[in-house]
Design a protein around this motif. Structure first.
Motif, PDB file in Angstrom:
ATOM      1  N   SER A 105       0.799  -1.229   0.000  1.00  0.00           N
ATOM      2  CA  SER A 105       0.000   0.000   0.000  1.00  0.00           C
ATOM      3  C   SER A 105       0.830   1.277   0.000  1.00  0.00           C
ATOM      4  O   SER A 105       0.367   2.304  -0.487  1.00  0.00           O
ATOM      5  CB  SER A 105      -0.927   0.004   1.227  1.00  0.00           C
ATOM      6  OG  SER A 105      -1.793  -1.096   1.201  1.00  0.00           O
ATOM      7  N   ASP A 106       2.029   1.244   0.520  1.00  0.00           N
ATOM      8  CA  ASP A 106       2.828   2.451   0.728  1.00  0.00           C
ATOM      9  C   ASP A 106       3.244   3.121  -0.581  1.00  0.00           C
ATOM     10  O   ASP A 106       2.727   4.182  -0.948  1.00  0.00           O
ATOM     11  CB  ASP A 106       4.049   2.107   1.586  1.00  0.00           C
ATOM     12  CG  ASP A 106       5.008   3.268   1.775  1.00  0.00           C
ATOM     13  OD1 ASP A 106       4.592   4.438   1.641  1.00  0.00           O
ATOM     14  OD2 ASP A 106       6.188   3.003   2.086  1.00  0.00           O
ATOM     15  N   GLU A 107       4.159   2.544  -1.288  1.00  0.00           N
ATOM     16  CA  GLU A 107       4.711   3.175  -2.502  1.00  0.00           C
ATOM     17  C   GLU A 107       3.635   3.403  -3.562  1.00  0.00           C
ATOM     18  O   GLU A 107       3.586   4.453  -4.194  1.00  0.00           O
ATOM     19  CB  GLU A 107       5.836   2.318  -3.088  1.00  0.00           C
ATOM     20  CG  GLU A 107       7.086   2.254  -2.256  1.00  0.00           C
ATOM     21  CD  GLU A 107       8.002   3.448  -2.420  1.00  0.00           C
ATOM     22  OE1 GLU A 107       8.237   3.888  -3.555  1.00  0.00           O
ATOM     23  OE2 GLU A 107       8.482   3.950  -1.399  1.00  0.00           O
ATOM     24  N   ILE A 108       2.769   2.412  -3.738  1.00  0.00           N
ATOM     25  CA  ILE A 108       1.778   2.522  -4.808  1.00  0.00           C
ATOM     26  C   ILE A 108       0.745   3.598  -4.504  1.00  0.00           C
ATOM     27  O   ILE A 108       0.274   4.272  -5.425  1.00  0.00           O
ATOM     28  CB  ILE A 108       1.118   1.151  -5.128  1.00  0.00           C
ATOM     29  CG1 ILE A 108       0.358   1.223  -6.446  1.00  0.00           C
ATOM     30  CG2 ILE A 108       0.240   0.693  -3.981  1.00  0.00           C
ATOM     31  CD1 ILE A 108       1.186   1.535  -7.666  1.00  0.00           C
ATOM     32  N   THR A 109       0.416   3.814  -3.249  1.00  0.00           N
ATOM     33  CA  THR A 109      -0.525   4.884  -2.916  1.00  0.00           C
ATOM     34  C   THR A 109       0.075   6.236  -3.293  1.00  0.00           C
ATOM     35  O   THR A 109      -0.595   7.078  -3.895  1.00  0.00           O
ATOM     36  CB  THR A 109      -0.911   4.836  -1.424  1.00  0.00           C
ATOM     37  OG1 THR A 109      -1.602   3.605  -1.179  1.00  0.00           O
ATOM     38  CG2 THR A 109      -1.791   6.004  -1.043  1.00  0.00           C
ATOM     39  N   GLY A 110       1.337   6.439  -2.950  1.00  0.00           N
ATOM     40  CA  GLY A 110       2.007   7.676  -3.347  1.00  0.00           C
ATOM     41  C   GLY A 110       2.073   7.829  -4.858  1.00  0.00           C
ATOM     42  O   GLY A 110       1.892   8.925  -5.395  1.00  0.00           O
ATOM     43  N   PHE A 111       2.305   6.721  -5.542  1.00  0.00           N
ATOM     44  CA  PHE A 111       2.389   6.763  -7.000  1.00  0.00           C
ATOM     45  C   PHE A 111       1.040   7.107  -7.622  1.00  0.00           C
ATOM     46  O   PHE A 111       0.966   7.928  -8.543  1.00  0.00           O
ATOM     47  CB  PHE A 111       2.909   5.428  -7.547  1.00  0.00           C
ATOM     48  CG  PHE A 111       3.233   5.485  -8.999  1.00  0.00           C
ATOM     49  CD1 PHE A 111       4.454   5.971  -9.428  1.00  0.00           C
ATOM     50  CD2 PHE A 111       2.317   5.072  -9.955  1.00  0.00           C
ATOM     51  CE1 PHE A 111       4.767   6.052 -10.779  1.00  0.00           C
ATOM     52  CE2 PHE A 111       2.614   5.139 -11.305  1.00  0.00           C
ATOM     53  CZ  PHE A 111       3.839   5.636 -11.720  1.00  0.00           C
ATOM     54  N   VAL A 112      -0.025   6.490  -7.133  1.00  0.00           N
ATOM     55  CA  VAL A 112      -1.360   6.786  -7.673  1.00  0.00           C
ATOM     56  C   VAL A 112      -1.701   8.254  -7.423  1.00  0.00           C
ATOM     57  O   VAL A 112      -2.278   8.915  -8.298  1.00  0.00           O
ATOM     58  CB  VAL A 112      -2.431   5.840  -7.081  1.00  0.00           C
ATOM     59  CG1 VAL A 112      -3.834   6.268  -7.485  1.00  0.00           C
ATOM     60  CG2 VAL A 112      -2.168   4.401  -7.536  1.00  0.00           C
ATOM     61  N   MET A 113      -1.320   8.785  -6.269  1.00  0.00           N
ATOM     62  CA  MET A 113      -1.565  10.208  -6.005  1.00  0.00           C
ATOM     63  C   MET A 113      -0.802  11.076  -7.005  1.00  0.00           C
ATOM     64  O   MET A 113      -1.339  12.063  -7.505  1.00  0.00           O
ATOM     65  CB  MET A 113      -1.206  10.562  -4.569  1.00  0.00           C
ATOM     66  CG  MET A 113      -2.211   9.994  -3.576  1.00  0.00           C
ATOM     67  SD  MET A 113      -1.929  10.507  -1.880  1.00  0.00           S
ATOM     68  CE  MET A 113      -2.407  12.234  -1.964  1.00  0.00           C
ATOM     69  N   ALA A 114       0.436  10.697  -7.303  1.00  0.00           N
ATOM     70  CA  ALA A 114       1.216  11.447  -8.290  1.00  0.00           C
ATOM     71  C   ALA A 114       0.542  11.388  -9.658  1.00  0.00           C
ATOM     72  O   ALA A 114       0.479  12.405 -10.370  1.00  0.00           O
ATOM     73  CB  ALA A 114       2.642  10.896  -8.364  1.00  0.00           C
ATOM     74  N   CYS A 115       0.033  10.227 -10.026  1.00  0.00           N
ATOM     75  CA  CYS A 115      -0.690  10.090 -11.300  1.00  0.00           C
ATOM     76  C   CYS A 115      -1.897  11.020 -11.326  1.00  0.00           C
ATOM     77  O   CYS A 115      -2.160  11.685 -12.337  1.00  0.00           O
ATOM     78  CB  CYS A 115      -1.153   8.650 -11.506  1.00  0.00           C
ATOM     79  SG  CYS A 115       0.172   7.468 -11.833  1.00  0.00           S
TER      80      CYS A 115
END
Length: 185
Positions: A105-115
């Motif tokens: 959940s950590d890295e991918i949540t930040g990535f989806v927010m960046a997207c």
């Protein structure tokens, strides 16, 4: 169990960066949603998401040792272990679903927010295939470790089933539902 209010107070004391506090809140929301879907301890999963980077702003060279020690002192061993394992290169075993869920959940949540932040409609209409396409672009959100994302997906899917697309769709939905609070409106 540690009270959520106490965890939030600590996060705010140790994390002056509003951006990092927003990330912590986003991961908390994603973790709580996953726990509810899997009939796990929603409060525990949420606390892991909220506190996983609590010491990073103030003591980046010691991360995550400070928050892990703080939690262990309070008898929160499961939380401490999950946080100590939220990066695979720290070589901490993934003994419980909580550990795998936080990694997933950590890295991918930040990535989806960046997207979402580079789209005029933010989370509205954002689809897993768009996120996966951006993951292939190493220059986009270059600070996000793609290996960690892949390992998180792998471990979570081995533990609970589902697919990357389902996991991404769930994260997008959680972020969309909380878009105003997370600065994605």
């Amino acid at each position: 169990m540690l009270a959520r209010d106490e965890a939030w107070t600590l996060l705010c004391q140790w994390t002056p960066s509003e951006k990092l506090r927003t990330h912590a809140r986003a991961v908390e929301l994603v973790m709580r949603d996953l726990a509810a879907r899997l009939q796990e301890d929603v409060a525990l999963f949420g606390l892991a998401g909220l506190l996983h980077d609590a010491d990073y702003d103030t003591w980046p060279g010691e991360h995550p040792k400070r928050i892990v020690a703080w939690l262990n002192e309070r008898g929160e061993g499961d939380l401490a272990h999950a946080i100590s394992a939220h990066y695979t290169r720290w070589n901490v075993p993934y003994d419980h679903l909580l550990d795998k869920a936080l990694l997933a959940s950590d890295e991918i949540t930040g990535f989806v927010m960046a997207c979402a932040l580079v789209r005029p409609t933010r989370t509205e209409g954002l689809e897993p295939k768009s996120v996966k396409k951006k993951l292939k672009d190493k220059a986009f959100a270059a600070g996000v470790d793609r290996y960690e994302v892949a390992e998180g997906f792998r471990m979570l899917m081995e533990a609970v089933g589902g697919s990357e697309d389902e996991h991404l769709a769930r994260i997008i939905a959680v972020l969309h539902e909380n878009r105003a609070e997370l600065g994605l409106a």
